[in-house]
Design a protein around this motif. Structure first.
Motif, PDB file in Angstrom:
ATOM      1  N   LYS A  42     -17.060 -20.776 -82.976  1.00  0.00           N
ATOM      2  CA  LYS A  42     -16.594 -19.615 -82.213  1.00  0.00           C
ATOM      3  C   LYS A  42     -15.118 -19.386 -82.514  1.00  0.00           C
ATOM      4  O   LYS A  42     -14.370 -20.307 -82.803  1.00  0.00           O
ATOM      5  CB  LYS A  42     -16.761 -19.848 -80.708  1.00  0.00           C
ATOM      6  N   ILE A  89     -27.189 -13.513 -71.284  1.00  0.00           N
ATOM      7  CA  ILE A  89     -26.274 -13.603 -72.431  1.00  0.00           C
ATOM      8  C   ILE A  89     -27.039 -13.983 -73.694  1.00  0.00           C
ATOM      9  O   ILE A  89     -26.859 -13.372 -74.756  1.00  0.00           O
ATOM     10  CB  ILE A  89     -25.151 -14.624 -72.142  1.00  0.00           C
ATOM     11  N   ASP A  90     -27.916 -14.989 -73.566  1.00  0.00           N
ATOM     12  CA  ASP A  90     -28.708 -15.423 -74.726  1.00  0.00           C
ATOM     13  C   ASP A  90     -29.567 -14.284 -75.277  1.00  0.00           C
ATOM     14  O   ASP A  90     -29.626 -14.061 -76.488  1.00  0.00           O
ATOM     15  CB  ASP A  90     -29.612 -16.601 -74.354  1.00  0.00           C
ATOM     16  N   TYR A  93     -27.174 -11.293 -76.787  1.00  0.00           N
ATOM     17  CA  TYR A  93     -26.298 -11.510 -77.939  1.00  0.00           C
ATOM     18  C   TYR A  93     -26.952 -12.188 -79.143  1.00  0.00           C
ATOM     19  O   TYR A  93     -26.425 -12.083 -80.237  1.00  0.00           O
ATOM     20  CB  TYR A  93     -25.025 -12.240 -77.506  1.00  0.00           C
ATOM     21  N   LYS A  96     -28.182  -9.246 -81.300  1.00  0.00           N
ATOM     22  CA  LYS A  96     -27.044  -8.528 -81.875  1.00  0.00           C
ATOM     23  C   LYS A  96     -26.360  -9.332 -82.975  1.00  0.00           C
ATOM     24  O   LYS A  96     -25.475  -8.820 -83.658  1.00  0.00           O
ATOM     25  CB  LYS A  96     -26.015  -8.209 -80.788  1.00  0.00           C
ATOM     26  N   ARG A  98     -24.405 -11.904 -82.525  1.00  0.00           N
ATOM     27  CA  ARG A  98     -23.111 -12.425 -82.076  1.00  0.00           C
ATOM     28  C   ARG A  98     -23.146 -13.933 -81.858  1.00  0.00           C
ATOM     29  O   ARG A  98     -22.129 -14.597 -81.974  1.00  0.00           O
ATOM     30  CB  ARG A  98     -22.667 -11.738 -80.775  1.00  0.00           C
TER      31      ARG A  98
END
Length: 142
Positions: A42, A89-90, A93, A96, A98
């Motif tokens: 990250k 969130i999982d 994203y 996408k 991310r």
């Protein structure tokens, strides 16, 4: 407010989910390299540390709350809120691109915690129990 009495397995779920959150939260704090090997590097290390710290905090609260009926109701709300947030969130994203697809493993675990909490305290059980007791007092059968 009869919710705490209607959580038969909530103490075990609170303890297990609390331990899971503590361990999961500590992982990036203790060994960031292995965490990033599994979930990807990250750019914002501070965000990983913040999320890890919040998970540890939520887990400690769940572990402490598992001991009393009222605490188990709080642990349930904390557990569902945490699991629903991480699941969202999982699922948003990963598609996408991310975050890595390995976060879908976390999504599966979060769905498992949501299921465990809902089975420990079926939706509407406090109200049903309160209505049943009220009808019984007035001579009605439930």
């Amino acid at each position: 407010m009869g919710e705490a009495k209607d959580l038969p397995n909530a103490g075990a779920v609170a303890a297990a989910h609390g331990a899971f959150n503590v361990v999961g939260g500590l992982w990036p704090l203790v060994h960031l390299r292995s965490f990033e090997w599994v979930f990807g590097r990250k750019h914002d290390t501070w965000l990983q540390m913040t999320t890890g710290g919040l998970l540890v905090s939520a887990g400690v609260v769940q572990l402490a709350a598992a001991r009393t009926p009222q605490g188990r109701a709080h642990a349930r709300r904390t557990g569902l809120g945490t699991a629903l947030t991480l699941l969202a969130i999982d699922l948003i994203y990963v598609p996408k691109g991310r975050i890595r697809p390995t976060y879908l493993l976390d999504a599966a675990m979060e769905m498992g915690w949501i299921t465990a909490w809902l089975r420990a305290a079926p939706a509407g059980s406090p109200q049903r129990g309160a209505r049943t007791r009220q009808h019984t007092r007035h001579g009605s059968r439930s």
